[in-house]
Design a protein around this motif. Structure first.
Motif, mmCIF file in Angstrom:
data_model
loop_
_atom_site.group_PDB
_atom_site.id
_atom_site.type_symbol
_atom_site.label_atom_id
_atom_site.label_comp_id
_atom_site.label_asym_id
_atom_site.label_seq_id
_atom_site.Cartn_x
_atom_site.Cartn_y
_atom_site.Cartn_z
ATOM 1 N N GLU A 1 42.870 -17.538 0.796
ATOM 2 C CA GLU A 1 42.098 -16.514 1.514
ATOM 3 C C GLU A 1 42.476 -15.109 1.024
ATOM 4 O O GLU A 1 41.639 -14.216 0.995
ATOM 5 C CB GLU A 1 42.327 -16.632 3.026
ATOM 6 N N ILE A 2 43.742 -14.955 0.662
ATOM 7 C CA ILE A 2 44.170 -13.649 0.133
ATOM 8 C C ILE A 2 43.470 -13.386 -1.208
ATOM 9 O O ILE A 2 42.930 -12.305 -1.437
ATOM 10 C CB ILE A 2 45.709 -13.607 -0.028
ATOM 11 N N VAL A 3 43.450 -14.410 -2.064
ATOM 12 C CA VAL A 3 42.783 -14.269 -3.373
ATOM 13 C C VAL A 3 41.291 -14.010 -3.161
ATOM 14 O O VAL A 3 40.698 -13.151 -3.823
ATOM 15 C CB VAL A 3 43.021 -15.529 -4.240
ATOM 16 N N LEU A 4 40.704 -14.741 -2.210
ATOM 17 C CA LEU A 4 39.280 -14.543 -1.920
ATOM 18 C C LEU A 4 39.019 -13.106 -1.475
ATOM 19 O O LEU A 4 38.063 -12.472 -1.939
ATOM 20 C CB LEU A 4 38.833 -15.534 -0.830
ATOM 21 N N GLY A 5 39.887 -12.591 -0.600
ATOM 22 C CA GLY A 5 39.746 -11.201 -0.143
ATOM 23 C C GLY A 5 39.798 -10.231 -1.312
ATOM 24 O O GLY A 5 38.990 -9.302 -1.397
ATOM 25 N N MET A 6 40.732 -10.485 -2.245
ATOM 26 C CA MET A 6 40.849 -9.599 -3.407
ATOM 27 C C MET A 6 39.587 -9.650 -4.257
ATOM 28 O O MET A 6 39.094 -8.616 -4.741
ATOM 29 C CB MET A 6 42.072 -10.008 -4.245
ATOM 30 N N ASP B 1 46.094 -11.157 7.546
ATOM 31 C CA ASP B 1 46.207 -12.220 8.552
ATOM 32 C C ASP B 1 46.426 -13.577 7.880
ATOM 33 O O ASP B 1 47.070 -14.456 8.453
ATOM 34 C CB ASP B 1 44.920 -12.234 9.387
ATOM 35 N N ALA B 2 45.886 -13.721 6.655
ATOM 36 C CA ALA B 2 46.014 -15.001 5.945
ATOM 37 C C ALA B 2 47.473 -15.290 5.580
ATOM 38 O O ALA B 2 47.865 -16.445 5.436
ATOM 39 C CB ALA B 2 45.156 -14.992 4.684
ATOM 40 N N ARG B 3 48.260 -14.228 5.447
ATOM 41 C CA ARG B 3 49.666 -14.447 5.084
ATOM 42 C C ARG B 3 50.399 -15.168 6.226
ATOM 43 O O ARG B 3 51.366 -15.865 6.006
ATOM 44 C CB ARG B 3 50.386 -13.151 4.726
ATOM 45 N N ARG B 4 49.900 -14.963 7.479
ATOM 46 C CA ARG B 4 50.500 -15.619 8.641
ATOM 47 C C ARG B 4 50.425 -17.138 8.493
ATOM 48 O O ARG B 4 51.366 -17.856 8.820
ATOM 49 C CB ARG B 4 49.739 -15.180 9.900
#
Lengths: 110, 268
Positions: free
Chosen positions: B232-237, B223-226
């Motif tokens: 947020e993507i890095v945080l998710g990883m 969803d962060a890519r939207r």
């Protein structure tokens, strides 16, 4: 008991157990603090309308969470209007740590 | 060399006193390098956020209640899926391992379905069950199932025949042999299968959440890519990595080791 004792001898397991205890204390605190977030004056009905205040402007995530409990009819600033909530659900909403206050929605409010 | 040796000595003494540090120290140079590259401004901050940006995003998502909720959703799905995978996989593995006919009948089927990757099921699962919990649970169960079944079969077959015969000579009934000989003997392999299965299941869950999820860490990242939110993507990883590290290295590996020590067969 030997396996439990052996597990508790490990620092990692003790850290995880400590985190679990902290989480349980946090959940207990949320349950205790929840009733104080609900304002007086809700009508004696099965379903009520409420004005929920957050400490920040609500995002899509928060709206989706509220929609599990009722119909979101609008937002303004940090508040969300939620209609048709089962009165018993008010405490469940108040238990969310990012909910600051739940007040009755005035009749005739948009 | 002396200062280096002294520093190494201090590291050895400190990690001996606080073993948890051994898990953290290897990441320090990695984080320093990351911070240096981010601060050097080689890439735009929006595309390559630094550690401080990620910490800030972590604080923000925790404050807003988004991260704990999504994390709980992902972990809950994994627990339900893994429990169902074990409940199906262990009895099936015992059946295939103990019964030659079942082995002959089910081995080709197991191999056939093992070759079909979990993600390959998604199109048909979406048609059958839609976007939701059932689809994700199916994917996790499917992913966990094969390592558990195959390792259980291996475990059952590695139990020495002498032990089974000895139990039979002492008058043990088949259920008792299963409970007191076969199952404990196969347990180290079952736990290894479970550990592998959970690892695969965790990855499959994140992929499924990205495609069919409406919550969870995979959904958060996709969803962060939207919003073009790389941070947020890095945080998710990072959350995925830390969580799996804790589950695997702090929980599953010690259980596997303890099981091996308690029930493993020692061969000279």
């Amino acid at each position: 008991m030997t396996l439990v004792r052996a597990a508790l001898a490990s620092t990692k397991v003790r850290i995880l157990a400590g985190l679990l205890v902290l989480w349980l204390v946090w959940q207990a605190w949320l349950a205790i603090a929840a009733p104080a977030k609900i304002a007086e004056g809700f009508p004696e009905r099965l379903r009520v309308n409420a004005l929920i205040t957050l400490p920040f402007p609500p995002e899509r995530f928060h709206i989706l969470v509220f929609q599990r409990h009722g119909r979101v009819s609008g937002t303004e600033g940090n508040t969300v209007e939620l209609r048709g909530i089962a009165k018993s659900d008010l405490t469940a909403i108040a238990r969310l740590y990012w909910v600051r206050r739940i007040a009755p929605l005035r009749e005739g409010a948009s | 060399m002396t200062p280096l040796l002294k520093a190494y000595g201090a590291y050895v003494r400190t990690t001996a006193r606080f073993p948890v540090l051994q898990s953290i120290v290897p990441f320090v140079p990695l984080i320093v390098l990351w911070a240096v590259v981010a601060d050097a401004g080689l890439f735009p901050r929006a595309f390559f956020p630094g550690p401080i940006d990620v910490i800030r995003a972590f604080g923000d998502l925790m404050y807003k209640g988004i991260l704990p909720d999504y994390l709980a959703d992902s972990v809950g799905r994994l627990v339900v899926g893994a429990a169902a995978g074990m409940a199906i996989g262990i009895p099936l593995g015992l059946l295939v391992g103990l019964n030659a006919r079942a082995h002959a009948l089910l081995s080709p089927i197991l191999l056939f379905f093992q070759a079909i990757g979990d993600i390959a099921w998604l199109p048909i699962l979406i048609i059958w069950f839609g976007f939701g919990f059932t689809t994700m649970t199916f994917v996790i169960v499917y992913t966990v199932l094969f390592p558990v079944v195959l390792n259980t079969v291996l475990g059952v077959r590695s139990v020495k025949q002498d032990l089974t015969r000895a139990a039979q000579c002492l008058g043990a009934s088949p259920p008792r042999i299963l409970w007191e000989v076969v199952l404990p003997g196969a347990l180290p392999n079952i736990v290894t299968g479970l550990r592998n299965g959970l690892g695969y299941g965790w990855r499959a869950l994140i992929a499924a959440e990205m495609i069919v999820g409406t919550s969870g860490i995979g959904f958060l990242m996709f969803d962060a890519r939207r919003a073009g939110s790389v941070v947020e993507i890095v945080l998710g990883m990072i959350v995925l990595g830390i969580l799996w590290y804790i589950v695997d290295a702090w929980v599953l590996a010690p259980i596997e080791r303890a099981t091996g020590q308690r029930w493993g067969l020692v061969t000279p």
